[in-house]
Scaffold this active site. Structure first.
Site, short mmCIF file in Angstrom:
data_model
loop_
_atom_site.label_atom_id
_atom_site.label_comp_id
_atom_site.label_asym_id
_atom_site.label_seq_id
_atom_site.Cartn_x
_atom_site.Cartn_y
_atom_site.Cartn_z
CG HIS A 1 -0.25 0.27 2.50
ND1 HIS A 1 0.48 -0.70 3.14
CD2 HIS A 1 -0.14 1.39 3.26
CE1 HIS A 1 0.99 -0.20 4.25
NE2 HIS A 1 0.64 1.07 4.35
C1 UD1 Z 1 -2.31 5.00 6.15
C2 UD1 Z 1 -1.02 5.54 6.81
C3 UD1 Z 1 0.09 4.51 6.65
C4 UD1 Z 1 -0.35 3.17 7.16
C5 UD1 Z 1 -1.64 2.76 6.47
C6 UD1 Z 1 -2.16 1.44 6.96
C7 UD1 Z 1 -0.63 7.95 6.80
C8 UD1 Z 1 0.15 9.02 6.15
N1 UD1 Z 1 -0.58 6.76 6.18
O1 UD1 Z 1 -2.03 4.87 4.76
O2 UD1 Z 1 1.21 4.94 7.39
O3 UD1 Z 1 0.66 2.24 6.92
O4 UD1 Z 1 -2.63 3.76 6.71
O5 UD1 Z 1 -3.20 0.96 6.16
O6 UD1 Z 1 -1.27 8.18 7.79
N2 UD1 Z 1 -9.34 4.34 1.79
C9 UD1 Z 1 -10.54 3.69 1.70
N3 UD1 Z 1 -11.12 3.24 2.85
C10 UD1 Z 1 -10.56 3.43 4.08
C11 UD1 Z 1 -9.35 4.11 4.16
C12 UD1 Z 1 -8.74 4.56 3.01
O7 UD1 Z 1 -11.08 3.50 0.62
O8 UD1 Z 1 -11.14 2.99 5.09
C13 UD1 Z 1 -8.67 4.79 0.55
C14 UD1 Z 1 -8.99 6.21 0.18
O9 UD1 Z 1 -9.06 6.30 -1.19
C15 UD1 Z 1 -7.76 6.98 0.65
C16 UD1 Z 1 -6.65 5.95 0.46
O10 UD1 Z 1 -7.27 4.69 0.72
O11 UD1 Z 1 -7.57 8.14 -0.08
C17 UD1 Z 1 -5.50 6.14 1.36
O12 UD1 Z 1 -5.92 6.23 2.73
P1 UD1 Z 1 -5.03 7.07 3.79
O13 UD1 Z 1 -5.62 6.97 5.14
O14 UD1 Z 1 -4.79 8.44 3.26
O15 UD1 Z 1 -3.62 6.39 3.73
P2 UD1 Z 1 -3.21 4.83 3.69
O16 UD1 Z 1 -2.60 4.56 2.37
O17 UD1 Z 1 -4.33 3.97 4.16
#
Ligand code: UD1
Length: 358
Positions: A206
């Site tokens: 991821h």
């Molecule tokens: C976040 C953390 C990362 C951690 C990871 C674990 C930061 C900067 N990053 O990354 O350190 O390793 O979580 O999973 O805090 N999304 C969904 N559903 C959800 C959550 C996210 O669809 O429940 C999608 C959205 O499109 C979002 C993308 O995933 O824009 C990224 O989510 P985000 O929380 O920004 O960062 P992660 O890549 O999950």
């Protein structure tokens, strides 16, 4: 002592759960509230962990959702400030290195509320990683820092953090793994998926550095496809990664044995990991869990903030260029590993003891 614990993303839940459980043993000493920022919000990225890890329902859900780093961090800060004004805690406990960690630590410290950072001191020395920025800043503003391994203490001392604030306590994520091991062993997912122990590969990816760059993602997927002709590849896909994979042509998967799944709950996922031949990942926590379980781990990254897993554990850093060879080699000759000191299921006990004696 009134405590507000903060969770926001999937890897936070298994770190807070053992701490809350340990504090519950001292109801005269601790009054606890749990705040969920809502950084992760999908049922299988959040809800399922509350059930499986017996976490209490959060007292407050801030519902911030996704966004750019600035937007997400700002939204969390804005929503967290009134929670602190209303509840007036003595301490805010933050874990790990996600945006929720830094945002809540920053709000608390500016309001004069003490901050405890669990899993402090880890450094990849790669400032292009958003998590590295979160780690550096959170550690600078925390009043007490709990570290999982000696290298973390050295990093903090080098950055000028007074040693009286730093406590080496071990790994809270491993507390949860040890606690949940009997339930993990009872899961039947490996047999249900007709997998043979040690004869399949588990994958999670991821990190933006791997999935946001189409060339890199394609290289990794090609290596997985090639490996899958010999060993099935089980790939629970993070929502961020799913979007990127859908943008690639699907022909590369034809005839391959790569099984894409939705993100799994804690117990099923660890059950798959425990019996796998090798794990391919870019996650931080999984490098630790595989080390404890003595499962070979190939981390597709240039660096790791958890060097102990490479020094004593079963983890190795690999590049997307030679991933196929690394997988093949590891399946034939799995490495041996040792468990780092104090990854013994008692980290939360040590943390709570420090807090009780303050
Ligand atoms: C976040 C953390 C990362 C951690 C990871 C674990 C930061 C900067 N990053 O990354 O350190 O390793 O979580 O999973 O805090 N999304 C969904 N559903 C959800 C959550 C996210 O669809 O429940 C999608 C959205 O499109 C979002 C993308 O995933 O824009 C990224 O989510 P985000 O929380 O920004 O960062 P992660 O890549 O999950």
């Amino acid at each position: 002592m009134k405590i507000i614990h903060v969770v926001g993303t999937r890897p936070n839940f298994m770190k807070i759960a053992p701490l809350m459980r340990e504090m519950n043993r001292y109801p005269d000493h601790f009054q606890q509230l749990l705040v969920h920022t809502g950084q992760h919000y999908d049922v299988n990225m959040s809800h399922v962990f509350f059930e499986e890890l017996n976490l209490p329902k959060p007292s407050r859900f801030l519902d911030v959702g996704s966004g750019s780093h600035a937007v997400q961090t700002a939204k969390i800060m804005e929503a967290f400030e009134p929670v602190l004004s209303t509840n007036n805690p003595d301490w805010v406990v933050v874990v790990g290195d996600v945006n929720s960690t830094l945002a809540c630590a920053l709000v608390a410290t500016k309001m004069g509320i003490k901050v405890a950072h669990v899993e402090a001191g880890l450094r990849s020395r790669d400032r292009t990683m958003p998590e590295e920025i979160n780690r550096l800043l959170t550690d600078q503003i925390s009043d007490i820092l709990f570290t999982p391994s000696e290298d973390a203490n050295m990093n903090l001392l080098r950055e000028g953090i007074p040693s009286e604030k730093v406590y080496l306590v071990g790994n809270v994520m491993i507390d949860t793994l040890i606690e949940m091991l009997p339930s993990i062993k009872r899961r039947t997912i490996v047999a249900d998926m007709s997998l043979r122990p040690q004869k399949y590969i588990v994958v999670t990816l991821h990190r933006p550095s791997n999935v946001d760059n189409t060339m890199t993602l394609r290289k990794i997927l090609s290596a997985l496809v090639k490996s899958s002709y010999k060993y099935p590849v089980i790939f629970p896909v993070h929502p961020r990664t799913r979007k990127k994979i859908l943008e690639l042509e699907s022909e590369i998967f034809e005839k391959a044995n790569v099984r894409f799944l939705d993100p799994l709950g804690y117990l099923d996922f660890l059950s798959l990991v425990r019996s796998s031949g090798v794990v391919v990942t870019d996650s931080g926590g999984l490098q630790e869990e595989t080390t404890f379980l003595k499962v070979p781990c190939l981390t597709v990254r240039l660096n790791t903030e958890r060097p102990i897993t490479v020094q004593v554990g079963t983890n190795r850093l690999v590049s997307s260029e030679n991933l196929f060879q690394e997988i093949t080699q590891t399946m034939i000759m799995p490495p041996n590993g040792e468990n780092p000191e104090m990854w013994d299921g008692k980290a939360s006990e040590r943390i709570v003891k420090v807090l009780r004696n303050l």
